[in-house]
Motif scaffolding. Sequence first.
Motif, PDB file in Angstrom:
ATOM      1  N   ASN A  10       0.817  -1.212   0.000  1.00  0.00           N
ATOM      2  CA  ASN A  10       0.000   0.000   0.000  1.00  0.00           C
ATOM      3  C   ASN A  10       0.852   1.264   0.000  1.00  0.00           C
ATOM      4  O   ASN A  10       0.401   2.318   0.434  1.00  0.00           O
ATOM      5  N   ILE A  11       2.085   1.138  -0.450  1.00  0.00           N
ATOM      6  CA  ILE A  11       2.976   2.297  -0.526  1.00  0.00           C
ATOM      7  C   ILE A  11       3.998   2.034  -1.631  1.00  0.00           C
ATOM      8  O   ILE A  11       4.463   0.913  -1.799  1.00  0.00           O
ATOM      9  N   GLU A  12       4.318   3.073  -2.372  1.00  0.00           N
ATOM     10  CA  GLU A  12       5.371   2.956  -3.377  1.00  0.00           C
ATOM     11  C   GLU A  12       6.700   3.260  -2.695  1.00  0.00           C
ATOM     12  O   GLU A  12       6.839   4.270  -2.000  1.00  0.00           O
ATOM     13  N   VAL A  13       7.657   2.375  -2.875  1.00  0.00           N
ATOM     14  CA  VAL A  13       8.977   2.563  -2.266  1.00  0.00           C
ATOM     15  C   VAL A  13       9.767   3.508  -3.160  1.00  0.00           C
ATOM     16  O   VAL A  13      10.272   3.124  -4.202  1.00  0.00           O
ATOM     17  N   THR A  14       9.852   4.747  -2.719  1.00  0.00           N
ATOM     18  CA  THR A  14      10.578   5.755  -3.497  1.00  0.00           C
ATOM     19  C   THR A  14      12.078   5.640  -3.220  1.00  0.00           C
ATOM     20  O   THR A  14      12.492   4.964  -2.282  1.00  0.00           O
ATOM     21  N   ASP A  15      12.862   6.330  -4.028  1.00  0.00           N
ATOM     22  CA  ASP A  15      14.304   6.334  -3.812  1.00  0.00           C
ATOM     23  C   ASP A  15      14.648   6.927  -2.456  1.00  0.00           C
ATOM     24  O   ASP A  15      15.569   6.468  -1.778  1.00  0.00           O
ATOM     25  N   ALA A  16      13.895   7.947  -2.033  1.00  0.00           N
ATOM     26  CA  ALA A  16      14.159   8.589  -0.739  1.00  0.00           C
ATOM     27  C   ALA A  16      13.922   7.596   0.411  1.00  0.00           C
ATOM     28  O   ALA A  16      14.728   7.523   1.344  1.00  0.00           O
ATOM     29  N   ILE A  17      12.843   6.839   0.325  1.00  0.00           N
ATOM     30  CA  ILE A  17      12.543   5.846   1.365  1.00  0.00           C
ATOM     31  C   ILE A  17      13.609   4.758   1.353  1.00  0.00           C
ATOM     32  O   ILE A  17      14.133   4.374   2.400  1.00  0.00           O
ATOM     33  N   ARG A  18      13.946   4.264   0.163  1.00  0.00           N
ATOM     34  CA  ARG A  18      14.966   3.211   0.055  1.00  0.00           C
ATOM     35  C   ARG A  18      16.306   3.692   0.616  1.00  0.00           C
ATOM     36  O   ARG A  18      16.963   2.992   1.372  1.00  0.00           O
ATOM     37  N   ASP A  19      16.704   4.920   0.285  1.00  0.00           N
ATOM     38  CA  ASP A  19      17.965   5.468   0.794  1.00  0.00           C
ATOM     39  C   ASP A  19      17.945   5.588   2.312  1.00  0.00           C
ATOM     40  O   ASP A  19      18.936   5.287   2.979  1.00  0.00           O
ATOM     41  N   TYR A  20      16.799   6.027   2.864  1.00  0.00           N
ATOM     42  CA  TYR A  20      16.685   6.163   4.314  1.00  0.00           C
ATOM     43  C   TYR A  20      16.807   4.802   4.998  1.00  0.00           C
ATOM     44  O   TYR A  20      17.524   4.671   5.993  1.00  0.00           O
ATOM     45  N   VAL A  21      16.127   3.785   4.457  1.00  0.00           N
ATOM     46  CA  VAL A  21      16.201   2.433   5.013  1.00  0.00           C
ATOM     47  C   VAL A  21      17.640   1.927   4.967  1.00  0.00           C
ATOM     48  O   VAL A  21      18.173   1.414   5.955  1.00  0.00           O
ATOM     49  N   GLU A  22      18.288   2.060   3.811  1.00  0.00           N
ATOM     50  CA  GLU A  22      19.654   1.565   3.662  1.00  0.00           C
ATOM     51  C   GLU A  22      20.619   2.303   4.584  1.00  0.00           C
ATOM     52  O   GLU A  22      21.527   1.698   5.150  1.00  0.00           O
ATOM     53  N   LYS A  23      20.417   3.603   4.761  1.00  0.00           N
ATOM     54  CA  LYS A  23      21.284   4.387   5.641  1.00  0.00           C
ATOM     55  C   LYS A  23      21.108   3.933   7.086  1.00  0.00           C
ATOM     56  O   LYS A  23      22.092   3.714   7.803  1.00  0.00           O
ATOM     57  N   LYS A  24      19.864   3.783   7.542  1.00  0.00           N
ATOM     58  CA  LYS A  24      19.599   3.433   8.935  1.00  0.00           C
ATOM     59  C   LYS A  24      19.980   1.982   9.239  1.00  0.00           C
ATOM     60  O   LYS A  24      20.659   1.712  10.227  1.00  0.00           O
ATOM     61  N   VAL A  25      19.538   1.044   8.416  1.00  0.00           N
ATOM     62  CA  VAL A  25      19.856  -0.368   8.654  1.00  0.00           C
ATOM     63  C   VAL A  25      21.352  -0.601   8.440  1.00  0.00           C
ATOM     64  O   VAL A  25      21.965  -1.419   9.124  1.00  0.00           O
TER      65      VAL A  25
END
Length: 183
Positions: A10-25
């Motif tokens: 129910n959400i499109e994974v944008t580049d900003a979201i992907r970058d945030y996930v990769e940075k935090k994890v």
Amino acid sequence: MFRYNVRGENIEVTDAIRDYVEKKVGKLERYFTDVPEATAHVNLKVYTEKTAKVEVTIPLPYLVLRAEETSPDLYASIDLVVDKLERQIRKFKTKIHRKSRETGLDKISPNTYIEDEGAEEEAPEMDIVRTKRLSLKPMDSEEAVLQMNMLGHNFFIFEDAETNGTSIVYRRKDGKYGLIETD
């Protein structure tokens, strides 16, 4: 070191979201050395009541890190999940250090994977304070759920009448029931 598998419901994974996930994890990588490549599975879910749930699973050869968190803000949920995973790593590291001191060994194999981050945190003792023995009665999962509810427990172990295997029913956070079957 980590590969990322980021999925959205129910959400499109944008580049900003992907970058945030990769940075935090990716910050968790500082705890590991000599780890074979691992894949961080990240599921992002947005519900109609405007809450966001983040689930992260990182299977490693000696440990599976898994956490989930729900909050009104997707980015806050990501931060909370990373905090939970960090606590799990520290707890595991403390347990390994304690075990190596007790046995007098300099190294236990997972120590080669976990980098020492300074002072060791005190983790609560994992003492077993009570042991129960039970006879498993053959029944189906519906009867097991009834037994569990009558006892007021959150789980119930039983022998599956069809498969003769040991199974467990449990109450989920959403109020529904789950079933774990053994081979």
